[in-house]
Design a protein around this motif. Structure first.
Motif, short mmCIF file in Angstrom:
data_model
loop_
_atom_site.label_atom_id
_atom_site.label_comp_id
_atom_site.label_asym_id
_atom_site.label_seq_id
_atom_site.Cartn_x
_atom_site.Cartn_y
_atom_site.Cartn_z
N ALA A 41 -0.01 87.36 -37.48
CA ALA A 41 -0.06 86.18 -36.61
C ALA A 41 -1.49 85.69 -36.39
CB ALA A 41 0.59 86.51 -35.26
N GLY A 42 -2.47 86.32 -37.03
CA GLY A 42 -3.85 85.89 -36.88
C GLY A 42 -4.64 86.91 -36.10
N LYS A 43 -5.58 86.45 -35.28
CA LYS A 43 -6.41 87.34 -34.47
C LYS A 43 -6.22 87.02 -32.99
CE LYS A 43 -10.26 88.60 -37.53
NZ LYS A 43 -11.74 88.61 -37.66
N THR A 44 -6.42 88.02 -32.18
CA THR A 44 -6.44 87.82 -30.74
C THR A 44 -7.70 88.48 -30.21
OG1 THR A 44 -5.11 87.98 -28.72
CG2 THR A 44 -5.21 89.94 -30.10
N ARG A 45 -8.09 88.13 -28.99
CA ARG A 45 -9.34 88.68 -28.45
C ARG A 45 -9.10 89.22 -27.05
NH1 ARG A 45 -14.50 88.86 -29.68
NH2 ARG A 45 -16.02 89.03 -28.01
N PHE A 46 -9.54 90.46 -26.84
CA PHE A 46 -9.56 91.04 -25.51
C PHE A 46 -10.97 90.83 -24.95
CE2 PHE A 46 -6.33 94.08 -27.44
CZ PHE A 46 -5.24 93.36 -26.93
N GLU A 47 -11.06 90.10 -23.84
CA GLU A 47 -12.37 89.73 -23.31
C GLU A 47 -13.10 90.89 -22.65
OE1 GLU A 47 -13.86 87.04 -23.95
OE2 GLU A 47 -12.16 86.03 -24.89
N SER A 48 -12.38 91.90 -22.20
CA SER A 48 -13.03 93.05 -21.58
C SER A 48 -12.24 94.31 -21.92
CB SER A 48 -13.13 92.88 -20.07
OG SER A 48 -11.84 92.73 -19.50
N GLU A 49 -12.92 95.43 -21.86
CA GLU A 49 -12.26 96.71 -22.15
C GLU A 49 -11.28 97.06 -21.04
OE1 GLU A 49 -13.91 101.14 -21.89
OE2 GLU A 49 -14.66 100.09 -23.68
N PHE A 50 -10.17 97.67 -21.40
CA PHE A 50 -9.25 98.17 -20.39
C PHE A 50 -8.65 99.47 -20.89
CE2 PHE A 50 -6.88 95.39 -23.16
CZ PHE A 50 -5.64 95.99 -23.34
N ALA A 51 -7.98 100.18 -20.00
CA ALA A 51 -7.50 101.52 -20.32
C ALA A 51 -6.00 101.61 -20.12
CB ALA A 51 -8.20 102.56 -19.46
N LEU A 52 -5.37 102.45 -20.93
CA LEU A 52 -3.95 102.75 -20.80
C LEU A 52 -3.79 104.25 -20.62
CD1 LEU A 52 -2.52 100.67 -23.78
CD2 LEU A 52 -2.53 100.02 -21.38
N ASN A 53 -2.90 104.63 -19.71
CA ASN A 53 -2.54 106.04 -19.59
C ASN A 53 -1.39 106.34 -20.54
OD1 ASN A 53 -4.35 106.80 -17.51
ND2 ASN A 53 -3.04 105.76 -16.02
N ILE A 54 -1.35 107.52 -21.06
CA ILE A 54 -0.33 107.92 -22.02
C ILE A 54 0.57 108.97 -21.38
CG2 ILE A 54 0.10 108.80 -24.34
CD1 ILE A 54 -1.50 106.20 -24.24
N ARG A 55 1.85 108.66 -21.26
CA ARG A 55 2.83 109.61 -20.73
C ARG A 55 3.29 110.51 -21.87
NH1 ARG A 55 8.15 110.07 -20.78
NH2 ARG A 55 8.44 108.02 -21.75
N THR A 56 3.18 111.81 -21.69
CA THR A 56 3.50 112.71 -22.79
C THR A 56 4.45 113.84 -22.39
OG1 THR A 56 1.63 114.13 -22.28
CG2 THR A 56 1.26 112.33 -23.84
N ALA A 57 4.97 113.83 -21.17
CA ALA A 57 5.83 114.92 -20.70
C ALA A 57 5.04 116.23 -20.82
CB ALA A 57 7.14 114.95 -21.47
N ALA A 58 5.66 117.28 -21.36
CA ALA A 58 5.00 118.59 -21.46
C ALA A 58 4.29 118.72 -22.79
CB ALA A 58 6.01 119.71 -21.26
N ALA A 59 3.34 117.86 -23.05
CA ALA A 59 2.68 117.86 -24.34
C ALA A 59 1.34 118.58 -24.25
CB ALA A 59 2.47 116.42 -24.81
#
Length: 260
Positions: free
Chosen positions: A135-153
């Protein structure tokens, strides 16, 4: 023509290449194997594989030669002539195009990047790929964070196993590292820990996948097969994240050298 009929025809062409790796490339023969006119076949092949027929056959031929080049039992001239090249210079140019290094240097160093070796895809991979569109390119204007749910990993591999049965909570549903160290491990994003992913600011390639989100487990294989070459990147992607738009469409954001 149905999606699966297109996949079947293209796979027949790919299979014909496997039987002719030591012959000169003939796109007409590939079209005949697919049962299509040359004009229709080229359009169909591009749509399903994201490669032109000639580019695919050349990359497959060169990829299959890598072990022979590194093995050292044959001269490079013998390999070039056996693969159907008219001269060692033509083989060298093709080898450099695929691996970014000439065959004599690859032999001396005993290494080529294994991610750049094109392997025969299966029909499921082709079907998933045919339902992905850039679909082309997109731009994230600032850094952000995601938490990862992993159960008993305990680590990324266990995270993949524990998350495989669900999509997590929220729209950000996945991250794939395509680096050699973690082998294309995929985990699913959601609230909680213990993993945390930082998304860098800047430009990312955007792709849209239409189909079951479970198909996206195929993306590590597609990364090596086509994404980085189709996007003109100098290296395979080092990070891929996914955002689910709705039940039938998922955005895939791809970041790698050359992607900014």
């Amino acid at each position: 023509m149905s999606s699966m009929d297109a996949v079947e025809r293209v796979f027949a062409a790919l299979d014909s290449v496997e039987h002719r790796l030591t012959e000169p490339i003939c796109v007409g023969d590939m079209a005949a194997a697919a049962g299509c006119s040359l004009f229709h076949f080229i359009r169909l092949f591009n749509a399903v594989t994201w490669h032109s027929p000639y580019d695919y056959a050349m990359r497959r031929k060169i990829g299959a030669s890598a072990a022979r080049v590194l093995g050292g039992a044959e001269s490079l001239l013998e390999i070039a002539l056996d693969l159907g090249f008219e001269s060692p210079e033509g083989f060298t140019r093709a080898f450099c195009r695929v691996f970014g290094i000439n065959p004599s240097d690859a032999r001396r160093e005993g290494f080529v990047d294994p991610r750049k070796i094109l392997h025969l895809p299966d029909k499921f991979m082709l079907d998933v790929l045919s339902r992905c569109k850039i679909a082309g390119k997109t731009r994230f204007e600032s850094e952000f964070a995601l938490n990862i749910r992993t159960a008993a990993a305990r680590g990324p591999a266990e995270a993949l196993e524990s998350a495989a049965g669900g999509l997590g909570n929220g729209n950000w549903i996945g991250v794939i590292y395509a680096s050699e160290n973690d082998g294309g491990i995929q985990v699913f994003a959601g609230p909680g820990g213990p993993f945390r992913l930082n998304i860098e600011a800047g430009s990312w390639f955007e792709m849209v996948h239409r189909g079951p989100v479970s198909d996206l487990k195929m993306i590590p294989g597609l990364t090596d097969f086509v994404f980085w070459t189709a996007l003109g990147l100098s290296e395979p992607p080092d990070k891929i994240i996914m955002h689910r738009n709705n039940a039938s469409e998922t955005q895939v954001f791809i970041r790698a050298e050359g992607g900014s």
